[in-house]
Design an enzyme around this catalytic site. Structure first.
Site, PDB file in Angstrom:
ATOM      1  N   HIS A  20      14.573  52.276 -46.698  1.00  0.00           N
ATOM      2  CA  HIS A  20      15.386  52.175 -45.479  1.00  0.00           C
ATOM      3  C   HIS A  20      16.850  52.509 -45.790  1.00  0.00           C
ATOM      4  CE1 HIS A  20      12.323  49.901 -42.995  1.00  0.00           C
ATOM      5  NE2 HIS A  20      11.763  49.988 -44.181  1.00  0.00           N
ATOM      6  N   ASP A 126      18.372  48.850 -38.186  1.00  0.00           N
ATOM      7  CA  ASP A 126      16.980  49.009 -38.585  1.00  0.00           C
ATOM      8  C   ASP A 126      16.028  48.313 -37.603  1.00  0.00           C
ATOM      9  OD1 ASP A 126      15.901  49.813 -41.556  1.00  0.00           O
ATOM     10  OD2 ASP A 126      14.522  48.518 -40.454  1.00  0.00           O
ATOM     11  N   ALA A 354      13.123  58.129 -60.502  1.00  0.00           N
ATOM     12  CA  ALA A 354      13.248  59.576 -60.718  1.00  0.00           C
ATOM     13  C   ALA A 354      14.251  60.191 -59.749  1.00  0.00           C
ATOM     14  CB  ALA A 354      11.890  60.226 -60.490  1.00  0.00           C
ATOM     15  N   HIS A 371       2.463  58.619 -51.901  1.00  0.00           N
ATOM     16  CA  HIS A 371       1.883  57.498 -51.138  1.00  0.00           C
ATOM     17  C   HIS A 371       2.125  57.676 -49.629  1.00  0.00           C
ATOM     18  CE1 HIS A 371       6.064  56.519 -51.027  1.00  0.00           C
ATOM     19  NE2 HIS A 371       5.900  55.323 -50.513  1.00  0.00           N
ATOM     20  N   TRP A 374       7.385  57.770 -45.484  1.00  0.00           N
ATOM     21  CA  TRP A 374       7.900  58.887 -44.691  1.00  0.00           C
ATOM     22  C   TRP A 374       8.995  59.673 -45.402  1.00  0.00           C
ATOM     23  CZ3 TRP A 374       6.329  62.452 -41.991  1.00  0.00           C
ATOM     24  CH2 TRP A 374       7.200  63.309 -41.300  1.00  0.00           C
ATOM     25  N   ASN A 375       9.879  58.961 -46.120  1.00  0.00           N
ATOM     26  CA  ASN A 375      10.941  59.712 -46.806  1.00  0.00           C
ATOM     27  C   ASN A 375      10.355  60.696 -47.795  1.00  0.00           C
ATOM     28  OD1 ASN A 375      13.383  58.326 -45.762  1.00  0.00           O
ATOM     29  ND2 ASN A 375      12.387  56.559 -46.695  1.00  0.00           N
ATOM     30  N   SER A 376       9.392  60.211 -48.585  1.00  0.00           N
ATOM     31  CA  SER A 376       8.783  61.090 -49.587  1.00  0.00           C
ATOM     32  C   SER A 376       8.046  62.235 -48.912  1.00  0.00           C
ATOM     33  CB  SER A 376       7.810  60.301 -50.468  1.00  0.00           C
ATOM     34  OG  SER A 376       8.521  59.348 -51.219  1.00  0.00           O
ATOM     35  N   ALA A 394       1.961  49.979 -45.126  1.00  0.00           N
ATOM     36  CA  ALA A 394       2.843  50.310 -43.996  1.00  0.00           C
ATOM     37  C   ALA A 394       2.164  51.327 -43.070  1.00  0.00           C
ATOM     38  CB  ALA A 394       4.194  50.798 -44.515  1.00  0.00           C
TER      39      ALA A 394
HETATM   40  N1  UDP Z   1      12.737  57.667 -54.666  1.00  0.00           N
HETATM   41  C1  UDP Z   1      13.450  58.249 -55.684  1.00  0.00           C
HETATM   42  N2  UDP Z   1      13.008  58.050 -56.947  1.00  0.00           N
HETATM   43  C2  UDP Z   1      11.910  57.319 -57.260  1.00  0.00           C
HETATM   44  C3  UDP Z   1      11.188  56.738 -56.199  1.00  0.00           C
HETATM   45  C4  UDP Z   1      11.621  56.941 -54.919  1.00  0.00           C
HETATM   46  O1  UDP Z   1      14.454  58.920 -55.445  1.00  0.00           O
HETATM   47  O2  UDP Z   1      11.574  57.191 -58.430  1.00  0.00           O
HETATM   48  C5  UDP Z   1      13.216  57.832 -53.282  1.00  0.00           C
HETATM   49  C6  UDP Z   1      12.468  58.896 -52.533  1.00  0.00           C
HETATM   50  O3  UDP Z   1      13.091  60.151 -52.726  1.00  0.00           O
HETATM   51  C7  UDP Z   1      12.539  58.395 -51.094  1.00  0.00           C
HETATM   52  C8  UDP Z   1      12.598  56.890 -51.240  1.00  0.00           C
HETATM   53  O4  UDP Z   1      12.970  56.631 -52.578  1.00  0.00           O
HETATM   54  O5  UDP Z   1      13.722  58.856 -50.493  1.00  0.00           O
HETATM   55  C9  UDP Z   1      11.258  56.213 -50.993  1.00  0.00           C
HETATM   56  O6  UDP Z   1      11.013  56.141 -49.624  1.00  0.00           O
HETATM   57  P1  UDP Z   1       9.567  56.308 -49.021  1.00  0.00           P
HETATM   58  O7  UDP Z   1       9.700  56.191 -47.545  1.00  0.00           O
HETATM   59  O8  UDP Z   1       8.932  57.530 -49.506  1.00  0.00           O
HETATM   60  O9  UDP Z   1       8.722  55.119 -49.633  1.00  0.00           O
HETATM   61  P2  UDP Z   1       8.939  53.538 -49.797  1.00  0.00           P
HETATM   62  O10 UDP Z   1       9.721  53.366 -51.037  1.00  0.00           O
HETATM   63  O11 UDP Z   1       9.659  53.053 -48.574  1.00  0.00           O
HETATM   64  O12 UDP Z   1       7.544  53.042 -49.919  1.00  0.00           O
END
Ligand code: UDP
Length: 490
Positions: A20, A126, A354, A371, A374-376, A394
């Site tokens: 978030h 949020d 990473a 997984h 949404w961001n990924s 989620a």
């Molecule tokens: N992310 C990252 N490095 C990592 C793991 C995650 O930069 O090793 C970032 C990824 O680019 C994304 C966010 O963390 O922007 C994860 O958000 P997402 O919605 O994919 O998953 P959540 O962590 O909420 O399950």
């Protein structure tokens, strides 16, 4: 923005979890580049996750600052625990997460205090802060909701809540169609979040219900997506479900240089230059990137299975593992004997965090095991890579459908069961098969070319005159007009 419009000041209040906070800080930056003054609201323990980005933005002339409010005391929550990330391991994680949400509900009062002092023109808060709509109304300012997910899953959630088709099937594995949702999308009860299936009212389900109601009373929703990615669902959300929404993504594209891309959320556990050097030594589309976001946490058996599946796939890889678990002798019990030695030069394991966006956009990366957070997912789309969908919790099972069935840029690894954190067990053969499917062969090429086309559309959407650029302009203009008419009325 034209100089005739006085500067807007917007508060951004993300939930304290990386999934978030990362897009919210990108969003604040994006508004900042359009001349809006932005303030991020967070608690002291989360300051280090924002301060560098804010400093870098300020150096670029973007008006952005950080305001802190104290994290509320909640019995049973360890002191200093101010981020959901801190409680994703251990047996008591569910209980702790409940306490965490309970604590965040008490942020209302300090937020009100801050609104009173700073008098911003708008609050972007949020979805996990349902009370933010009423609080904003008290100060006569609009509240925008940020869910951090796709139009597709926003629509699915509304359709599921309205029609409850999962209550009409006779078993957990019997597929049902999501009523009303374009595309004949099928789900099973197993793939739904546990709180959706249960009739029991808990603090969490009550909060989600409040969140839905407060969204309807809010000014609207900002969506980290772009129109061309999911036009049927963007239209459905607005025109059929009647929601006010602005698509302004992909937000990650506001990071233009290596350092901004490398430092999102946390400092990466690998030097970005070392990582890029490794990738740059590889052929285009030859490396698969595996990462499950910031929350998911597999056990050793599942990690072992991933290692074996990857080795069997014969593909080069970068694999991000949350865990840094060693036994008494300093060995890691989640890796097959001699794995790293055999994989030397072929595979890179990043233990920790990473620089994801930087990795994904490298030409060597040809596939992404995700997984479906949404961001990924959107970062994968933006980078133009086909994906192996491995949803865990989620709304990730919804995003899986978007990737595999609607966009046709990925394959499912075959997970059937929604679970918190740990996930449904996936065997090595399924992992090997799915990885090969996105990396090699005609089907992989077809998916890759569709993904590349979407990635190009993503870049165009945020460029001048692109759909997201235009929607953000429209939103800023509307907020300015609302502010001006509020000022005249008072
Ligand atoms: N992310 C990252 N490095 C990592 C793991 C995650 O930069 O090793 C970032 C990824 O680019 C994304 C966010 O963390 O922007 C994860 O958000 P997402 O919605 O994919 O998953 P959540 O962590 O909420 O399950």
């Amino acid at each position: 923005m034209g100089s005739e419009i006085p500067q807007l000041h917007i508060f951004f209040f993300p939930f304290m979890a990386h999934g978030h906070m990362i897009p919210t800080v990108d969003m604040a930056k994006l508004f900042g580049t359009r001349g809006v003054k932005t303030s991020i609201i967070t608690t002291p323990g989360n300051v280090p996750l924002f301060s560098k980005t804010i400093q870098r933005s300020k150096d670029l002339g973007i008006e952005m600052d950080l305001k802190t409010i104290k994290f509320p005391v909640e019995t049973g929550l360890p002191e200093g625990c101010e981020n959901l990330d801190a409680i994703t391991t251990g047996e008591r994680s569910k209980e702790m997460a409940i306490k965490f949400f309970k604590a965040t509900a008490k942020l209302q009062e300090p937020l009100e205090q801050l609104l009173r002092e700073c008098k911003p023109d708008c609050l972007v808060a949020d979805m996990f802060f349902p009370w933010a709509t009423a609080v904003s109304a008290r100060f006569g300012i609009p509240r925008l909701v940020f869910h951090g997910t796709s139009f597709f899953s926003l629509c699915t959630t509304v359709c599921m809540t309205m029609c409850e088709p999962h209550k009409q099937v006779s078993s957990d594995s019997e597929p049902f169609v999501v009523p009303g949702l374009p595309g004949d999308i099928k789900l099973t009860r197993k793939q739904l979040p546990d709180f959706m299936k249960s009739n029991e009212e808990t603090d969490f389900t009550k909060m989600l219900k409040d969140s839905k109601e407060s969204e309807l009373k809010s000014y609207g929703v900002v969506v980290n997506s772009f129109y061309e990615l999911e036009p049927a669902y963007a239209d459905y959300y607005r025109n059929v479900l009647g929601r006010r929404a602005w698509h302004i993504g992909p937000l990650s594209l506001c990071n233009r240089n290596v350092e901004d891309k490398a430092f999102r959320g946390k400092r990466a556990s690998i030097d970005e230059n070392e990582c890029l050097k490794w990738l740059n030594s590889k052929k285009p589309n030859s490396v698969v990137y595996i990462c499950f976001g910031s929350v998911a946490n597999f056990n050793s058996d599942q990690l072992m299975e991933i290692a074996e599946g990857l080795e069997a796939s014969g593909q080069e890889f970068i694999w991000v593992v949350r865990k840094d678990k060693k036994d008494q002798d300093g060995n890691e019990d989640w890796l097959p004997e001699g794995f790293e030695k055999r994989m030397e030069g072929k595979g890179l394991i990043i233990r920790g965090w990473a620089p994801q966006v930087l990795i994904l956009e490298n030409a060597a990366v040809g596939g992404f095991v995700t997984h479906c957070g949404w961001n990924s997912t959107l970062e994968g789309v933006t980078a133009g890579v086909p994906m192996v969908a491995w949803p865990i919790s989620a709304e990730q099972f919804y995003n899986e459908k978007l990737v595999t069935q609607v966009l046709k840029i990925g394959v499912s690894v075959g997970v059937q069961q929604w679970a918190r954190l740990v996930g449904d067990f996936v065997k090595r053969d399924a992992i090997e098969k799915a990885v090969k499917e996105v990396m090699v062969g005609d089907r992989a090429e077809e998916m890759r070319s569709r993904a590349k086309a979407l990635g190009e559309m993503a870049t165009r959407a945020v460029d001048k005159e692109g759909s997201s650029y235009a929607d953000l302009n429209a939103l800023i203009e509307e907020l300015s007009l609302t502010r001006n008419s509020n000022k005249q009325a008072s």
